[in-house]
Design an enzyme around this catalytic site. Structure first.
Site, short mmCIF file in Angstrom:
data_model
loop_
_atom_site.label_atom_id
_atom_site.label_comp_id
_atom_site.label_asym_id
_atom_site.label_seq_id
_atom_site.Cartn_x
_atom_site.Cartn_y
_atom_site.Cartn_z
N TYR A 125 0.84 -1.24 0.34
CA TYR A 125 -0.16 0.20 0.21
C TYR A 125 0.87 1.42 -0.13
O TYR A 125 0.24 2.41 0.34
CB TYR A 125 -0.87 0.12 1.24
CG TYR A 125 -1.99 -1.31 1.31
CD1 TYR A 125 -2.02 -2.01 0.42
CD2 TYR A 125 -3.17 -1.06 2.16
CE1 TYR A 125 -2.90 -3.02 0.45
CE2 TYR A 125 -4.17 -2.04 2.19
CZ TYR A 125 -3.98 -3.00 1.35
OH TYR A 125 -4.86 -4.00 1.26
N LYS A 174 5.03 -14.00 4.37
CA LYS A 174 5.21 -15.11 3.26
C LYS A 174 6.71 -15.35 2.80
O LYS A 174 7.29 -14.90 1.85
CB LYS A 174 4.36 -14.71 2.25
CG LYS A 174 4.19 -15.73 0.98
CD LYS A 174 3.25 -16.92 1.53
CE LYS A 174 3.24 -17.78 0.23
NZ LYS A 174 2.78 -19.22 0.43
N ASP A 207 -0.88 -18.14 4.08
CA ASP A 207 -1.68 -19.01 3.52
C ASP A 207 -2.19 -20.09 4.65
O ASP A 207 -3.21 -20.12 4.65
CB ASP A 207 -1.39 -19.63 2.29
CG ASP A 207 0.07 -20.01 2.35
OD1 ASP A 207 0.86 -19.86 3.23
OD2 ASP A 207 0.40 -20.97 1.48
N ASP A 231 -4.91 -6.37 6.35
CA ASP A 231 -6.09 -5.86 5.80
C ASP A 231 -6.89 -7.12 5.74
O ASP A 231 -8.13 -7.01 6.24
CB ASP A 231 -5.81 -5.30 4.37
CG ASP A 231 -7.04 -4.34 4.18
OD1 ASP A 231 -8.03 -3.98 4.94
OD2 ASP A 231 -6.98 -3.63 3.03
#
Ligand code: NAD
Length: 348
Positions: A125, A174, A207, A231
């Site tokens: 972002y 990740k 995930d 988010d």
């Protein structure tokens, strides 16, 4: 008796109704507030020609604490999001969203108690994005993760865990695929965790975390992560605990703290005195805790919990969830706020 001077931004759409409700409940606690009301968003644009007047920034810088209703953001054009501008201009970097089960709200689980702490200024972002060519056949968004911002957010999550007597912090990333940005956040999380030996620390890949939260949310406590993952996970957790009408939020900087519901301005319901005021009332409860008014905060939480559990004075969304007495007609936003305020007054 001294009072807290707080910037109050009523907001757009349903904002004025839900902030009125929160003010009513906060004042019922017996804690003294001196509200400085300033306008932002559509209302400010109409009156003052800008959606973010300087008076809003000045008021927040001076008072260092604000309660805000949702603001309408035009989609696909128009002015820039005032919410994003406020975060950037006032360096509000930590988005904090607790999701707790409330008896009577229909959900998959009845024992959710999760807090998502999300870094709110960088990563995907950061706003660094462009089309690759004139035909718009490809596009690129750059993810920027800095050591400094990662340290700040992970430290914030651990400090929050200590302050709120939480047991565990889970860092979500990740790093197996994103070998620079993900690995940096992972490395910083591991380093910061060493300074908080009383708090358990663990890591999850994003995930796996999404699946774990749906399968066994009780295994998690405070979750800290970067902007985009946060988010998404904070909405997932809000959904697990009952959804938009009851989920509060805060966005915190070194100097300034802003409290606001997670939901938007729901323009179609504006002025109908119909929507659920609980998300904004519980944002006020977070504000009380931030101010150190823990007893008042507990009274507000208990009053909200009991009101929803009793199912006598609740708004339409809590009935249509299918878990209230369907013979019941929905209460108005202001009626629910009056009932919660009455209970708070009784216990204050
Ligand atoms: P929204 O949250 O305003 O509304 C979506 C739907 O959720 C509503 O139609 C309603 O059915 C339900 N809902 C929302 N709040 C509720 C409440 N308190 N009680 C009961 N039901 C409730 O989301 P949207 O329609 O995507 O956004 C509308 C506007 O709000 C947009 O301009 C958006 O940019 C803005 N927005 C602002 C903020 C903020 O200021 N923090 C956050 C999200 C969206």
């Amino acid at each position: 008796m001294s009072s807290y001077r707080v910037t109050l931004i009523p907001g757009d759409g349903i904002g004025p109704e839900v902030t009125d409700a929160a003010v009513k409940v906060l004042e019922a606690t017996g804690v003294n507030f001196d509200w400085e009301v300033v306008e932002a968003g559509e209302r400010a644009l109409k009156k003052e020609g800008t959606p973010l007047p300087q008076a809003v920034l000045d008021s927040m810088k001076k008072n260092r604490i604000a309660l805000k209703g949702p603001l309408t953001t035009p989609i696909g054009g128009g002015y820039r999001s005032v919410n994003v501008a406020l975060r950037q201009m006032l360096n509000l970097y930590a988005s904090v969203r607790p999701s707790r089960s409330i008896a009577g709200v229909g959900t998959l689980y009845s024992d959710i108690d999760l807090v998502v702490v999300r870094e709110a200024t960088e990563e995907l972002y950061s706003g660094i994005e462009h089309w690759i060519d004139r035909d718009h056949s490809a596009a690129e968004t750059i993810s920027v993760v800095t050591r400094k911002a990662s340290e700040k957010i992970v430290n914030y999550a651990f400090d929050y865990a200590v302050r709120e007597k939480r047991k565990k912090v889970t860092a979500v990333h990740k790093a197996n695929i994103m070998k620079t940005t993900g690995a940096l956040f992972q490395e910083v999380s591991q380093q910061v965790a060493k300074h908080y030996p009383t708090i358990e620390f663990e890591e999850r890949l994003i995930d796996n975390m999404a699946m774990q939260l749906v399968k066994k949310p009780q295994a998690y406590d405070v979750i800290v992560t970067t902007n985009l993952f946060g988010d998404i996970l904070s909405d997932l957790c809000a959904g697990l605990a009952g959804g938009l009408g009851i989920t509060p939020g805060a966005i915190i900087g070194d100097e300034i703290a802003l409290f606001e519901p997670v939901h938007g301005s729901a323009p179609k319901y504006a002025g109908q005195d119909k929507v659920n005021p609980v998300a904004t009332i519980l944002s006020g409860e977070m504000m009380l805790k931030h101010l150190g008014e823990r007893e008042a905060a507990e009274n507000v939480w208990n009053a909200v919990f009991d009101t929803i559990k009793e199912k006598k004075v609740i708004t339409y969304d809590l009935i249509e969830g299918g878990h209230a007495n369907n013979a019941l007609s929905p209460s108005r936003c202001s009626q629910m706020a009056d009932e919660i305020a009455r209970k708070v007054r009784e216990s204050a």
